[in-house]
Design an enzyme around this catalytic site. Structure first.
Site, PDB file in Angstrom:
ATOM      1  N   GLY A   1       0.852  -1.194   0.000  1.00  0.00           N
ATOM      2  CA  GLY A   1       0.000   0.000   0.000  1.00  0.00           C
ATOM      3  C   GLY A   1       0.878   1.230   0.000  1.00  0.00           C
ATOM      4  O   GLY A   1       2.063   1.155   0.333  1.00  0.00           O
TER       5      GLY A   1
ATOM      6  N   CYS B   1       5.143  -6.324   1.664  1.00  0.00           N
ATOM      7  CA  CYS B   1       5.539  -4.911   1.731  1.00  0.00           C
ATOM      8  C   CYS B   1       4.790  -4.205   2.870  1.00  0.00           C
ATOM      9  O   CYS B   1       5.004  -4.516   4.023  1.00  0.00           O
ATOM     10  CB  CYS B   1       5.330  -4.227   0.384  1.00  0.00           C
ATOM     11  N   TYR B   2       3.874  -3.282   2.538  1.00  0.00           N
ATOM     12  CA  TYR B   2       3.098  -2.637   3.609  1.00  0.00           C
ATOM     13  C   TYR B   2       2.432  -3.698   4.481  1.00  0.00           C
ATOM     14  O   TYR B   2       2.390  -3.571   5.715  1.00  0.00           O
ATOM     15  CB  TYR B   2       2.032  -1.723   2.993  1.00  0.00           C
TER      16      TYR B   2
ATOM     17  N   HIS C   1       8.578  -7.576  -3.140  1.00  0.00           N
ATOM     18  CA  HIS C   1       7.358  -7.867  -3.911  1.00  0.00           C
ATOM     19  C   HIS C   1       7.519  -9.184  -4.688  1.00  0.00           C
ATOM     20  O   HIS C   1       8.099  -9.187  -5.764  1.00  0.00           O
ATOM     21  CB  HIS C   1       7.063  -6.716  -4.884  1.00  0.00           C
TER      22      HIS C   1
ATOM     23  N   GLU D   1       5.279 -10.685  -6.264  1.00  0.00           N
ATOM     24  CA  GLU D   1       4.337 -10.766  -7.384  1.00  0.00           C
ATOM     25  C   GLU D   1       4.868 -10.145  -8.663  1.00  0.00           C
ATOM     26  O   GLU D   1       4.282 -10.341  -9.723  1.00  0.00           O
ATOM     27  CB  GLU D   1       3.001 -10.110  -6.987  1.00  0.00           C
TER      28      GLU D   1
ATOM     29  N   ASP E   1     -14.755 -10.139 -24.705  1.00  0.00           N
ATOM     30  CA  ASP E   1     -15.550 -10.516 -23.542  1.00  0.00           C
ATOM     31  C   ASP E   1     -16.912 -11.090 -23.928  1.00  0.00           C
ATOM     32  O   ASP E   1     -17.307 -12.143 -23.436  1.00  0.00           O
ATOM     33  CB  ASP E   1     -15.729  -9.317 -22.604  1.00  0.00           C
TER      34      ASP E   1
ATOM     35  N   LYS F   1      -8.877 -10.658 -17.279  1.00  0.00           N
ATOM     36  CA  LYS F   1      -8.829 -10.662 -18.741  1.00  0.00           C
ATOM     37  C   LYS F   1      -7.976 -11.808 -19.298  1.00  0.00           C
ATOM     38  O   LYS F   1      -8.369 -12.464 -20.264  1.00  0.00           O
ATOM     39  CB  LYS F   1      -8.268  -9.320 -19.227  1.00  0.00           C
TER      40      LYS F   1
END
Ligand code: XMP
Length: 517
Positions: free
Chosen positions: A61, A88-89, A175, A177, A233, A372
């Site tokens: 964050g 992290c945060y 991080h 990710e 979509d 997506k």
């Protein structure tokens, strides 16, 4: 947001502390074949328990844990019996809320950093003693809470990873990710599989099976209708619903005359001929051009197209009196962004002006839980052609918002030809998936002087627009190679009558938008 426990899949909840990273974390978890959902940090321990997750991840964050009003989590979450991983945060919050110390060291750490890995770590078990990781923090954890061990450090983060195997609570300052942390996914997997005991059951096959089951359950023997736009979509949603209820589905494709080259044929070909889906192909170009005659203002254009689209769709739906269900290609990010737990609302932006609100349909949204990239993979799995599955975004009002000035059949034909060349050359250069969108804009009200052969010309300019982006909220102009730009310009000028000049748009978003209107 689905707030019921998901019985088919082990679920990990990603608590959003305000970083754009929450979605990325949720996607990475799913790439490890574990279902994930994003929840607000105001969620209580009881609410978490009710969802029966196998694990909880706190995102990063933008705030410091020291500032007033910085987001926190209900401390009872730590005793909810569910494993926690703070990132992290999120890691700093774990440290602070459980009695450790987070200091303002005055030295932040940003970007790639070498991390020293100590002995006996559960999360970092397979990692070499030294590891590059991606950091982005200002405060640092300097002392872990009682019962926690610091198992890794970097020059500016004395506690880069903290662990309590007993409480099954973990924190990583880096991080995991992001792609810049090469072994990040391994760290996440260790948490998911070893700590949480999550089963990797979120696979394409199971996603499709579950969605098909859910659609069948929802619609029973009812009649379903779907507006196909040619976009990814609605195409994937239609294919899924068709797999579920076959001939109970009728698709309506409104050909506005504002589509790109070959698009209408492709929709009819794919859905009707290839997949055997019942398709009403409404040819309405004349009506759209008539309505657009004399309209120059962009908002007026959009409104006119949207309203006419609805009227035509209603006419088509009127012929299907018994249709009770309407398919919508709503995606998970739309659900998160709408920020509500309300029943589905019809979104306006992704359709031509939105479908009528007063139509008495119940919505079927088979993509509501998907990102997506997952939608694309489902589309591939269902046998949709690559050109549809990997199609770049295209605005609902079509080429009309790329003709700056009055929209006439001639102008649209000119633009369509230029657009076709752009798509062809971008594909040929292998850049289709690198750019978010690449297209042509016709300045219908502008003319400039040129010379071709020995003839003076007085034609219209085409503006090329190519952008890179992650989510269309912000975008940068694409640094297309000069050779590609050169080929595009010369082909457009040589092949498209009435165009004698090509310009390249180098405006980012903001301050510009991606489209011109
Ligand atoms: P802007 O021009 O606002 O566009 O930067 C952001 C993204 O949205 C697409 N776009 C639309 N998509 N209906 C849609 O389905 C619309 O009316 C519409 N207008 C813009 C645009 O192509 C870009 O990807």
């Amino acid at each position: 947001m689905t707030s019921e426990p998901h019985d088919d899949f082990d679920t990990v909840l990603v608590v959003d502390f305000g970083a754009q990273y929450a979605q990325l974390i949720a996607r990475r978890v799913r790439e490890a074949h574990v279902y994930s959902e994003i929840v607000p940090h105001t969620i209580t321990a009881d609410e978490i328990r009710a969802r029966r997750p196998v694990g909880v991840i706190f995102s990063g964050g933008p705030k410091s844990v020291h500032v007033e009003g910085a987001p926190v989590i209900d401390p009872a979450v730590y005793d909810a019996g569910v494993p926690v991983l703070g990132i992290c945060y999120g890691a700093q919050l774990v440290a602070q809320q459980l009695g450790g110390e987070v200091a303002r060291t005055g030295r932040g750490e940003y970007g790639r950093t070498e991390m020293a890995v100590g002995e006996g770590s559960r999360l970092l078990e397979d990692l070499p003693a030294s590891q590059p990781v991606w950091m982005s923090h200002f405060d640092s954890i300097v002392r872990p809470p009682d019962g926690f061990r610091a198992v890794a450090s970097t020059p500016d983060a004395p506690v880069a990873v903290l662990e309590s195997d007993e409480r099954r609570i973990y924190g990583v300052q880096f991080h995991p990710e992001v792609a810049h942390t090469p072994r990040g996914q391994d760290v996440l997997k260790r948490f998911l599989y070893d700590v949480c005991g999550a089963r990797p059951t979120w696979t394409m096959t199971s996603i499709i099976e579950t969605s098909v089951e859910a659609v069948r359950e929802q619609v029973g023997s009812g009649r379903v209708i779907c507006a196909l736009s040619g976009g990814v979509d609605s195409a994937v949603a239609a294919a899924l619903v068709h797999k579920a209820v076959g001939p109970q589905l009728t698709c309506v494709y409104v050909d506005t005359g504002l589509m790109r080259e070959g698009e209408s044929e492709q929709v009819v070909d794919t859905f009707h001929r290839h997949h055997g889906i019942e398709l009403q192909h409404v040819r309405a170009a004349d009506r759209f051009f008539e309505r657009l005659s004399g309209v120059v203002d962009p908002e007026e254009k959009r409104k006119a197209i949207g309203e006419l689209f609805i009227r035509i769709f209603e006419e088509a739906a009127g012929g299907l009196e018994d249709a009770r269900y309407l398919v919508q290609g709503t995606l998970y990010p739309d659900v998160i962004e709408s920020g509500t737990r309300d029943a589905a609302r019809i979104k306006s932006h992704h359709n031509v002006g939105g479908l009528p609100e007063d139509m008495d349909f119940e919505l079927v949204e088979p993509l509501r839980n998907l990102f997506k990239d997952e939608v694309r993979r489902v589309g591939e799995e269902l046998g949709l052609p690559e050109e549809i599955v990997w199609r770049q975004p295209f605005p609902g009002p079509g080429l009309a918002v790329r003709v700056v000035g009055e929209v006439t059949p001639d102008k649209v034909a000119t633009l369509r030809q230029a657009d076709h060349i752009v798509r062809e050359e971008i594909r040929r250069a292998g850049l289709e998936r690198d750019v978010w969108q690449a297209f042509a804009v016709l300045l219908a009200d502008v003319r400039s002087v040129g010379v071709m052969g020995d003839e003076r010309t007085y034609g219209h300019p085409i503006v090329l627009r190519a952008v890179t982006s992650d989510d269309a909220m912000t975008a940068d102009w694409a640094r297309l190679p000069y050779e590609v730009l050169e080929r595009l310009a010369s082909r457009i000028i040589n092949e498209v009558p009435g165009v004698n000049r090509v310009a390249y748009d180098i405006t980012s978003k903001p301050p510009g938008t991606i489209e011109w209107e």
